[in-house]
Design an enzyme around this catalytic site. Structure first.
Site, short mmCIF file in Angstrom:
data_model
loop_
_atom_site.label_atom_id
_atom_site.label_comp_id
_atom_site.label_asym_id
_atom_site.label_seq_id
_atom_site.Cartn_x
_atom_site.Cartn_y
_atom_site.Cartn_z
N HIS A 146 -39.22 34.93 49.57
CA HIS A 146 -40.67 34.79 49.38
C HIS A 146 -41.44 34.69 50.69
O HIS A 146 -42.58 34.22 50.72
CB HIS A 146 -41.02 33.56 48.52
CG HIS A 146 -40.74 33.74 47.06
ND1 HIS A 146 -39.48 33.72 46.52
CD2 HIS A 146 -41.58 33.94 46.00
CE1 HIS A 146 -39.54 33.89 45.21
NE2 HIS A 146 -40.79 34.04 44.87
N GLY A 197 -39.07 40.61 47.82
CA GLY A 197 -38.63 40.47 46.43
C GLY A 197 -39.78 40.13 45.50
O GLY A 197 -39.72 40.41 44.30
N HIS A 198 -40.82 39.52 46.05
CA HIS A 198 -41.99 39.22 45.23
C HIS A 198 -43.22 39.88 45.86
O HIS A 198 -43.78 39.37 46.81
CB HIS A 198 -42.22 37.72 45.11
CG HIS A 198 -43.14 37.33 43.99
ND1 HIS A 198 -44.35 37.95 43.78
CD2 HIS A 198 -43.02 36.41 43.00
CE1 HIS A 198 -44.94 37.41 42.71
NE2 HIS A 198 -44.16 36.48 42.22
N GLU A 310 -39.06 35.98 32.79
CA GLU A 310 -40.52 36.09 32.92
C GLU A 310 -40.96 37.55 32.97
O GLU A 310 -41.85 37.92 33.73
CB GLU A 310 -40.98 35.34 34.19
CG GLU A 310 -40.44 33.91 34.26
CD GLU A 310 -40.85 33.17 35.53
OE1 GLU A 310 -41.39 32.07 35.42
OE2 GLU A 310 -40.64 33.71 36.63
N GLU A 326 -47.70 34.55 31.44
CA GLU A 326 -47.93 33.59 32.51
C GLU A 326 -49.36 33.70 33.02
O GLU A 326 -49.92 34.79 33.15
CB GLU A 326 -46.93 33.84 33.65
CG GLU A 326 -47.02 32.77 34.73
CD GLU A 326 -46.08 33.05 35.91
OE1 GLU A 326 -45.07 33.74 35.72
OE2 GLU A 326 -46.40 32.56 37.01
N CYS A 400 -47.65 27.69 40.91
CA CYS A 400 -48.38 28.86 41.36
C CYS A 400 -49.70 29.03 40.62
O CYS A 400 -50.67 29.56 41.18
CB CYS A 400 -47.52 30.12 41.20
SG CYS A 400 -46.72 30.28 39.59
#
Lengths: 643, 643
Positions: A146, A197-198, A310, A326, A400
């Site tokens: 991240h 990755g995000h 998710e 989400e 988040c």
């Protein structure tokens, strides 16, 4: 590169970008706190943002940074991306400082935080309390680290702060880190896994390019998109599709994997596509949009159907009870659609923003602004004690969502309108004012509870474009007291040509209650309907039923048309929908999950039969009273189904 | 304590236990390999068990143990409970050695494995390759360590081996470890968390008590039950309910948390309840049974609705597509119901065993015996390319299921009948013979494909009890050619009194196709039906539809009664169900997941309308042909719903 007067709004395309619409400055729109959107902004300012700031302290987010100044024995707390809670909060503070010129303690808080960040930033520009705290090397774990995600939020906060307050301190921190990333992972990097990755940094890097004019940031964002899809991120515990690393971004045709990742990635793709006029990206974006909104969107605008990873799930896999939806995915969808709207001018994107704003996003925060959902199901069953397990929480271990809400709501005005002093388009309807150059628009409306939107214009305005929402039939338009053509153009907007001066334009959007059927392929919703009025989706809550009548036994009788009802004061007014129902008790049934049709006893034989008046409240307002069952999709009574 | 001739069957109560039924020796029942259950045993013997043995080598299970003999540099592979794969395999080998007196290479393999286990076992009796390999201390992680879970499977293997082959070598290893556990965690332990995060050892300790007569094992099992529910296991990432550690076992009323854990725990509770005549445990067991089978059981007998934590989910939360229905949960349900059947004599438990055996468990293994499902959904959608993502795999990283299947199927005969040479009850119907004392029963039947069960008896038998399945209406009975009363007693069994000698009893269970409605509270299945014939649940598979007709568009027309059809040779014969259907294309619909009812175009207007013949195959046989969509619950055509 601030090209407009006032505070440049998020995602404003550069002068050379391929786009149809031009954002107004953030400060051009002022929402009236006595109506829905403005009231939400007020709650966000008075309650949500202070609550979020408090939790940066109590959850260790600030301590994670402070320990880098000589207290290495203090343990790191929270997920590896905890710093981003601070960055999103600083962004929200910036927008609030621009929005309301009034001194608040958060100004000093922000200065102190920025000073702390500047002090603990490594000499080479690296900034990340998790890695720095353990003396780790950067860019060792592209899949889960991240680090680029943190950089992205830092950039967005730094840009917001400079735009909103003129203070360049945070942006300097962000650029030092960004420059390090460009060197290590930019277009010239030999690493095949030089992407995160995000996703999130892509859209932020384009924002930084737009703000600074430095092409290296845009090229880095583009390079990170180009590399993605090779599978170089690896897998575990999830497949490459979770990271959208299973297919080249230009080859992507299905919204898939982790929903927030997919939607942030799409936002970054849209930014790069606009700035580079990239047809391949646009083709992929259109396909992703159709996939996401046509086959994987809950009626509330929420996205994501699986808790395990998710993720989106398969097309038409839209379980109401296990909807993940989400809050951050809803916000990401809003942001992506904003970029698509700017690029195409098509109202379907503003429709999507409106839908998710008034439903999926609004439901994520309590009426008092201090409790939050991270997961937003469309159905909750009562437990054995009649109360539902799901309720909003003060905070989350993975937090988040609350600061993401704060930054979105504080900047909401930026998304309401686009244009220039001669041509303005209204996308989101809310009471308030729009000031651009010498043009002023006063918008009077009780939207979304009422469909009358009255716009009083003054100045050199030559055209007012008004979105006719996709949910609306039979809109009417009145210009200076005279009926005007109200049929929208191909882009979904109705246009009123105006001469310079003062005018009164009234758009009337009839708001009967819409009874929605699920798409026939949505297995999880078969035999149910949802109630929607205007853009607002409604739900039934146990709190509105008489004692002893479980929500699970309620069926709707559609022979009586559902109709609008008055608001509920304890739920910040709003509106309700009234309908007729039938109670179908199941006490007489054998205890089995499957019953032979040939031997099934009739339902409601003796127990709790009979009719019942139903009151549905806005989905956005659920779980603000006693805990209990809730459902958006209501079973239709079999015996009295529509003819 | 082996109290019957031959090989004592699993979970045989002790002489002092509170129970209604007495198992026959494992070897009393021989299933005919030319019919369903015997054929499955044959495939299990010839293909599944050798396949499982091979994978113990290739996945490192054996190397994990070998490295303890001086190769510490070899890394541990697999989950911490990998040793249990070996234990379950050794148990399966033992049952096969008892069942078929024929020398196979696995006899030597088992001897070598047992010798290896004896060599690497620590001097204090501890045995667990994960902990030993890293020089760890035992019992440090009760929540996730799985040490007692390993002990449980080791005990079961050791008992099986001694019973089946007379070799006490593995049991000695198991007892040394068990004695260590009794010392550390038994009734006298001061540790409040002296119980395992994954129940399994409880039922095994009772089995060890039954086999050895040593009460310390029973008392340890009981103590572990008594302690459970304090929350002492802690939580993370899941709540205490995941571990069934949120409520005292005697206070439990809802089947909850991780399904395999809950069901193994219930099996252990049933064993302790039987051996200690514990009314509090029985009350809890009855409530758990009603909760599990009345509100949380898929029609296939599978249990568990959530992927995230492999848990039950809420009552009536039974999504077909996201059904978890883990194979091990199905096996655990079978085992628990066996214990409940022995305790109560009530046919509902044998019904549950039959249901899950012929559906949830049978579907977990391919026709060739070499591919496995660990998750058993009741619906799979086709991907964009028309193929379904779900197919059986050779093996799993977490491979608990394949060896569990092997040990269950190898011991299947043990569960078919109970009694004595004077009184026999048949619970599972399969062609074969039962020999007990001087009594012989020859069972001729093509069950579950045909409902005629002919039993030829010889010897001193005085009563034959035959289960009348809960699914059956209008059973008939014939004794020596004459009609006999066929109404079952309160326990669900019909009894034929017999004089010593030779008799022919024919039970006929009519097998029309049952059309099953979901319980009205099962939201995920509203508007659909399932087809069942006898105990067998059927499904539609894409492979049986014409090209270009997606399974998602199929609706069933119930005006024509579904009817039995012939078997499919490539699917090991069996049977099919034939029905009438309608194809409802959706190409004309707007791309949206929710459609206003008032403006919805009629379905099938022009595209792919018309009728179609449907062929449903047994759910147990799905995914043995080309990949593609599958569904058990079939939407009922709205236009032609039942009157």
């Amino acid at each position: 590169m601030v090209r407009t007067h006032g505070v440049c709004a998020p995602a404003s395309p550069s002068a050379v970008a391929a786009h149809r619409l031009t954002p107004l400055p953030l400060t051009a729109v002022a929402l009236d706190p006595s109506h829905e959107l403005g009231a939400w902004q007020q709650v966000n300012r008075e309650h949500t943002l202070p609550h979020v700031i408090e939790h940066l302290e109590s959850t260790g987010v600030l301590d994670n940074l402070r320990r880098l100044e000589g207290a290495p024995e203090v343990p790191f707390r929270g997920p590896v991306f905890a710093d981003s809670d601070l960055y999103k909060t600083l962004e929200a503070i910036a927008w609030e400082e621009a929005r309301v010129p009034e001194e608040r303690p958060w100004a000093a808080f922000a200065r102190e935080c920025v000073a702390l960040l500047a002090r603990v930033q490594r000499d080479d520009g690296y900034l990340g309390s998790a890695i720095q705290g353990r003396g780790g090397e950067p860019w060792q774990d592209m899949r889960w680290g991240h680090e680029l995600y943190l950089l992205g939020h830092l950039i967005q906060a730094g840009v917001a702060r400079e735009r909103a307050t003129g203070a360049g301190d945070l942006l300097r921190v962000a650029r030092r880190f960004a420059d390090l990333a460009v060197d290590a992972l930019g277009p010239d990097s030999a690493r095949t896994d030089a992407y995160g990755g995000h996703p999130e940094v892509e859209t932020a890097l384009v924002e930084l390019f737009r703000h600074t004019g430095e092409h290296a940031y845009l090229r880095t964002a583009a390079a990170m998109l180009d590399r993605r899809g090779s599978g170089a991120l690896g897998s575990g515990p999830f497949e490459p599709a979770y990271f959208q690393d299973h297919v080249a971004v230009r080859g992507a045709r299905e919204a898939t994997g982790h929903a927030v990742r997919q939607l942030y990635l799409a936002a970054g793709m849209a930014d790069v596509a606009a700035e580079t006029d990239d047809a391949g990206l646009r083709t992929a974006l259109d396909a992703l949009w159709t996939s996401a909104h046509g086959t994987k969107e809950h009626v509330t605008g929420g996205m994501g159907s699986r808790h395990r990873d998710e993720s989106f799930g398969d097309p038409y896999e839209l379980p109401p009870d296990r909807a993940y939806a989400e809050t951050c995915a809803s916000i990401a969808s809003f942001q992506w659609n904003w970029r698509m709207l700017l690029a195409t001018g098509a109202s379907r994107h503003a429709d999507a923003m409106e839908r998710v704003l008034h439903n999926g996003i609004a439901a994520a925060v309590s009426v008092d602004g201090r409790r939050f959902f991270s997961v937003n199901p469309l159905q909750v069953r009562a437990g054995a004690d009649g109360t539902a397990a799901t309720s909003r929480r003060d905070w989350y271990a993975c937090a988040c969502c609350p600061p993401n809400l704060a930054r979105l709501v504080s900047s909401l005005g930026a998304y309401a309108a686009t244009g220039t002093e001669r041509q303005v388009a209204l996308h989101l309807f809310g009471a308030g004012t729009v000031r651009i150059g010498a043009t002023t628009l006063a918008v009077a409306t009780d939207y979304p509870w009422d469909g009358r939107v009255e716009v009083s214009t003054h100045g050199p305005l030559e055209e007012l474009a008004l979105r006719v929402p996709g949910w609306c039939r039979d809109a009417t338009l009145e210009v200076d007291g005279a009926a005007a053509p109200a049929a929208p153009g191909a882009d979904g907007y109705v246009r009123a040509p105006l001469a310079p001066g003062t005018h009164r334009i009234v758009l009337t959007l009839p708001m009967p209650v819409d009874v929605l059927d699920p798409h026939p392929r949505v297995d999880a919703l078969r035999g149910t309907v949802a109630l929607r009025r205007g853009p607002v989706v409604f739900c039934l809550e146990q709190a509105d039923l008489p004692p002893g009548v479980p929500l699970e036994d309620i069926r709707i009788d559609l022979r009586a048309a559902p109709r609008p009802g008055p608001g509920v004061a304890s739920l910040r007014a709003g509106a309700t929908v009234l309908a007729e129902g039938v109670v179908r008790g199941v006490d007489g049934l054998p205890a089995s999950t499957a019953l032979p049709r040939s031997s099934r006893p009739p339902l409601a034989s003796g127990m709790l039969p009979g009719r019942i008046a139903l009151r549905a409240i806005p989905y956005a307002r659920w779980a603000n009273r006693a805990g209990g069952a809730m459902r958006v999709w209501i079973p239709v009574d079999e015996e009295v189904a529509t003819p």
